[in-house]
Write a protein that holds these residues in place. Structure first.
Motif, PDB file in Angstrom:
ATOM      1  N   ASP A 176      42.244  49.593  31.557  1.00 27.21           N
ATOM      2  CA  ASP A 176      40.794  49.497  31.701  1.00 27.21           C
ATOM      3  C   ASP A 176      40.488  48.763  33.001  1.00 27.21           C
ATOM      4  O   ASP A 176      41.401  48.294  33.681  1.00 27.21           O
ATOM      5  N   ASP A 177      39.221  48.649  33.345  1.00 28.46           N
ATOM      6  CA  ASP A 177      38.853  48.007  34.606  1.00 28.46           C
ATOM      7  C   ASP A 177      38.176  46.654  34.404  1.00 28.46           C
ATOM      8  O   ASP A 177      37.385  46.216  35.238  1.00 28.46           O
ATOM      9  N   ARG A 178      38.520  45.952  33.318  1.00 31.27           N
ATOM     10  CA  ARG A 178      37.940  44.640  33.093  1.00 31.27           C
ATOM     11  C   ARG A 178      38.974  43.553  33.376  1.00 31.27           C
ATOM     12  O   ARG A 178      39.858  43.304  32.558  1.00 31.27           O
ATOM     13  N   PRO A 179      38.862  42.907  34.536  1.00 25.22           N
ATOM     14  CA  PRO A 179      39.742  41.787  34.806  1.00 25.22           C
ATOM     15  C   PRO A 179      39.235  40.551  34.060  1.00 25.22           C
ATOM     16  O   PRO A 179      38.248  40.618  33.342  1.00 25.22           O
ATOM     17  N   GLY A 180      39.905  39.478  34.225  1.00 24.30           N
ATOM     18  CA  GLY A 180      39.446  38.236  33.627  1.00 24.30           C
ATOM     19  C   GLY A 180      40.388  37.774  32.546  1.00 24.30           C
ATOM     20  O   GLY A 180      41.599  37.966  32.625  1.00 24.30           O
ATOM     21  N   VAL A 181      39.831  37.183  31.537  1.00 26.37           N
ATOM     22  CA  VAL A 181      40.630  36.610  30.467  1.00 26.37           C
ATOM     23  C   VAL A 181      41.456  37.706  29.795  1.00 26.37           C
ATOM     24  O   VAL A 181      40.924  38.740  29.398  1.00 26.37           O
ATOM     25  N   LEU A 182      42.751  37.467  29.711  1.00 23.89           N
ATOM     26  CA  LEU A 182      43.620  38.450  29.067  1.00 23.89           C
ATOM     27  C   LEU A 182      43.567  38.258  27.559  1.00 23.89           C
ATOM     28  O   LEU A 182      43.529  37.134  27.061  1.00 23.89           O
ATOM     29  N   PRO A 183      43.563  39.337  26.814  1.00 23.26           N
ATOM     30  CA  PRO A 183      43.418  39.229  25.360  1.00 23.26           C
ATOM     31  C   PRO A 183      44.654  38.633  24.695  1.00 23.26           C
ATOM     32  O   PRO A 183      45.780  38.790  25.173  1.00 23.26           O
ATOM     33  N   GLY A 185      46.544  42.520  41.580  1.00 24.05           N
ATOM     34  CA  GLY A 185      46.985  41.320  42.284  1.00 24.05           C
ATOM     35  C   GLY A 185      46.042  40.156  42.110  1.00 24.05           C
ATOM     36  O   GLY A 185      45.404  39.998  41.067  1.00 24.05           O
ATOM     37  N   PRO A 186      45.910  39.309  43.165  1.00 25.80           N
ATOM     38  CA  PRO A 186      45.091  38.097  43.063  1.00 25.80           C
ATOM     39  C   PRO A 186      43.628  38.385  42.739  1.00 25.80           C
ATOM     40  O   PRO A 186      42.957  37.599  42.111  1.00 25.80           O
TER      41      PRO A 186
END
Length: 147
Positions: A88-95, A127-128
């Motif tokens: 998916d295209d949602r970065p951020g907190v990993l589930p 990446g970053p």
């Protein structure tokens, strides 16, 4: 947008790679299951239910928790195992798996993936400057020790 897929299988054994894109809609999990059911039942009938449950949960999580317009799924079906990746295209907190209340209607997806797969994880993409993530899982054929 309609679902699209690419298929690279040895048809006699149902072994190979499959790729699928599905619009991020409430029926995305159902479409993903329908897409993978035939090849799995042909090649790995004993583990097909576990793989399909994990797939359904991973796609449902991508639908519920992201605004991705498209959910991408790819699988590698080999004799020893089935690997599935949901992008998916949602970065951020990993589930991470939750510990839902016994009567909760939601929150069990990753817990089910953890229980029904032999290994799973989450990989940030880009990446970053993360651009999304991949949730992956592997289900081994019974008696297999390695992926």
């Amino acid at each position: 947008m309609t679902p699209s897929s690419a298929l690279t299988l040895e048809s006699a054994r149902g072994i190979g790679q499959l790729q699928f894109q599905i619009p991020n809609t409430p029926v995305a999990s159902r479409h993903a299951r329908e897409w993978l059911t035939g090849p799995l039942r042909a090649s790995h009938p004993v583990i097909a239910d576990d793989v399909l449950l994990c797939l359904s949960e991973a796609v449902a999580n991508a639908h519920r928790h992201t605004t991705s317009s498209v959910i991408r799924v790819d699988s590698l079906i080999i004799e020893a195992s089935v690997l599935v990746r949901v992008h998916d295209d949602r970065p951020g907190v990993l589930p991470v798996p939750a510990d839902p209340r016994a009567d909760a209607e939601h929150g069990r997806g990753l817990t089910l993936i953890d229980a029904c797969s032999d290994a799973w994880g989450v990989i940030p993409l880009g990446g970053p400057r993360a651009t999304g993530k991949t949730v992956w899982f592997v289900v081994l054929t019974r008696g297999s020790e390695a992926v």
